[in-house]
Structures are given as structure tokens and as C-alpha cells.
Design an enzyme around this catalytic site. Sequence first.
Site, mmCIF file in Angstrom:
data_model
loop_
_atom_site.group_PDB
_atom_site.id
_atom_site.type_symbol
_atom_site.label_atom_id
_atom_site.label_comp_id
_atom_site.label_asym_id
_atom_site.label_seq_id
_atom_site.Cartn_x
_atom_site.Cartn_y
_atom_site.Cartn_z
ATOM 1 N N HIS A 413 0.874 -1.451 -0.026
ATOM 2 C CA HIS A 413 0.052 -0.131 -0.078
ATOM 3 C C HIS A 413 0.824 1.215 0.080
ATOM 4 C CE1 HIS A 413 -3.705 1.739 0.002
ATOM 5 N NE2 HIS A 413 -4.466 1.228 0.769
ATOM 6 N N ASP A 417 -2.254 2.119 -4.736
ATOM 7 C CA ASP A 417 -3.573 2.505 -3.867
ATOM 8 C C ASP A 417 -4.382 1.668 -4.192
ATOM 9 O OD1 ASP A 417 -2.374 4.701 -2.762
ATOM 10 O OD2 ASP A 417 -2.963 6.002 -4.432
#
Length: 440
Positions: A413, A417
Amino acid sequence: MPTDVVMPQMGESIFEGTITKWFKKVGDAVQKDEPLFEISTDKVDAEIPSEVEGVIAEIRIGEGETVEINTVVAVIATSGTSGAGSGRSDAGAVAQPAVSQSDGGSSESAQASTASQPKPVEQPIPAPQAQPTPPQVVVEVRSSPLVRRMAREHKLDLNRIKGTGSNGRINKDDVLAYMKNGVAAPAALSPATNEQSAPPQVAQAMVGRLEPMSRMRSIIAQRMAESRRTSPHAYSVYKVDMTRVVRLREASRASFEQRHGVKLTYMPFIAAAAIDALRRFPIVNAALEGNAIRYHENIHLGVAVALEWGLIVPVIREAERRGFNDLAVAISDLAERARTKKLKPEEASGSTFTLTNSGIFGGEYGTPIINQPESAILAIGGLRKEPVVLTDAEGNDTIAIRSMQQYCLGFDHRTIDGADAGRFMTAFKDSLEKWNTPVE
């Protein structure tokens, strides 16, 4: 002269290896290019062939021992050499004259010293004993990086562990045996901790068999833990209608195997769809380097292969340049050579994106751990028939039996995204559900 067999260097970043199996014993004949022993390294397990023809004269490093590259692990007596005893008997021959000369020298010195009694009294001065060399022993401890890491994690003093390897080298088995005997208390560096009996009692109370991890297993454990510590993992799961692909494969599998010599599996379909999606969304093929993102020029596709003794990830380099048939052959070839320990080190490293097929064992889907330093990994779930609601162009719903499969994208992450992951998975799903590439 006898020929030394050394631990080979199996790649630029590999500096040691573990001998996992000897195919020969002392006295056995060996042909050139015949498998001699098997090693395990950070990258691959491999069989090492003999470079000469002869007879095994000496095996210096046993199974399970880890040594640095270029260490002599065995000696082969070639034509004209005397065989196994030559190396070690010579060493004994050197030692014996030294002993006999020492005996003779001591008798002469005893005769020479009869007239001067005080000097022999001064000889046993405890000066040499007053210089025990614990600092040198600490420096001289021979061990591998894995052993030193285990010592740090369990707070062990390596100076207290007796090494059973070559030249007193401490190996992993020595550390495990030390811990099993109840000495590995959390504060083992302090002499006082040896008086604490609680940790040993807990260990002894456990019922079962304690077996040391294989080198590959310990490397997998280390890499997986490092990946979880390094990357904040997030996941996105999509269900894909594989009916179109299933029908195409069934219609083409016999002719494909006849033309190309390999079985047509679902993996090349999945790989081709992943490559197409990676081209469209290169962030999923990227990697974090410090405070920058490396966008790779090529797609080096890793395909995880489950082995009886662990897991390995062979790599298809520049996968974006390969057609479907080439992908299918490459996947089959790499998987077969991984299972038979014929992979080269460079074929098991350098991937930019990985596929892992946990569904082969029947699971719905898996939540995979990222293969560092990549940013994403795609887990393939089990393929099964399910009732599905289908909606036609006029909005009418019907229920049909379809071949469905779930896929889980694990991603870092920090670089990817949720929206990027969703776009990638949507493109991947569309490629499979609307497959239009002919299979020849």
C-alpha cells in the site's frame, strides 16, 4: 594429484551453501558429469556434477553442514593417485616425526640440565597459563550468517556452543541442540541465567519430535517475515467467470500438447491476462526504492512452484515479449526443472511480479505475502462450477452453471492505492472473461 571438489558459487550474491545430500560415499567410483552431491543456497537447490572421473577418496563436509564457497568438500582420486588415505595420512606423517623429535629433544634437555637443577624449577612458571585467550576465542568462532542471526534472536553466546562442523564450525544443528538441552534462556549471555531452570523445564515438558528446518525452509521463513515487516499489505479479491477459457482449453488441449510437447494448463491463460493488465497499469509492476518508485522496463514474471521440500519462484524474463504458446512452454519447462533441481540461480531471482497458485489444493483463495522487492503478488484460487445470475442485453436475468475462480491481489500500500489495484484487477478479469486469443 588428487582433485579437490569445492563448494561452487551459484550466483554473484551467493557466498555459502548447505550440502543436503551426498550421492556417493568414500570408495565409490564417479564418472565425469555424474551428480556428486546436492546443495541448497539462498536461491536454488541444485545437484552438483563431478568435474573429473575417479574414486571418492575423502568427504570432508557432511550432509546438513553449511560452508563458504570455494571450501573443499571432498577429494577425488583420479588415475595414478593413491586414494583416500593420501591426504590425511600425510598429515599424520608430519605430526608423528614432530612428536618423536620432541621426545628426543626432551631427553637431551633432561641430560643437559642434570648439572643445573634450579632451571627446571623455573620452567613451569604460570606465565603461559596467565594468558588464556578468551578474546581470541570470541573472534575465532566459525559460524554462518544464519547461525549468528539465531544467536542474536535467542541471545546466545556462541562461545559456549561446541561446533561439530568442519574445523569446529558451528552449524544450525549445533545451535538447536544447545537450545534443546535447556541452555537457551532469554539472558543466556549472563552466567547467572544457567541457574534458571524454568525455560528448560518448559522445553522438556513439550511432547513431540524436534527437527531442524531445512535451509530452504529457514530462508522462506526469514523472507516471509521480512516482507511482512517491510510492506503494509492490502488485498483485493475478484471473482472471474472462467467458462470461456475452460471451454477453449478443453477443445485445444490434445492438439496443443501434440504440437508443443507440453500439457495445456490454465496458467498460461492467467499469465497472459496478468501481463496484459501489467502493461496497462505499470505501477503494479513497479518497486519502491528509498523515496522513489522504480518503474521496470520489462515484466519479469515469477511463477511460484510448490515442491515437496519447500517453495521456489522461477522467473520468465521479459514475459511481455512472449506469445501465448511461448509462455505455456516456458512455464512448463521452468516448473519441471524446479522440481528436478535443474534451475540456474539467475532463473530463480529478479522477478517484478509473481503468480502463486494456492487454488491447486482446493482453497477458495489465498492472501499471499509479497515477494520482495516487488509491489504485488496475485494468488489464484480454486476453479469450480457455481450457479451464477446472468443478465442479457435487455436486462433479463437467468441462472446458469459457470466455471468460477477467485483471485486475490496482495499489494504494497506504500506504492499501490486501492484504486490502482481495482483497475488492475478489472483489466485482468476482462481479459479472461472476454478471451479472444486463439490457441494453436
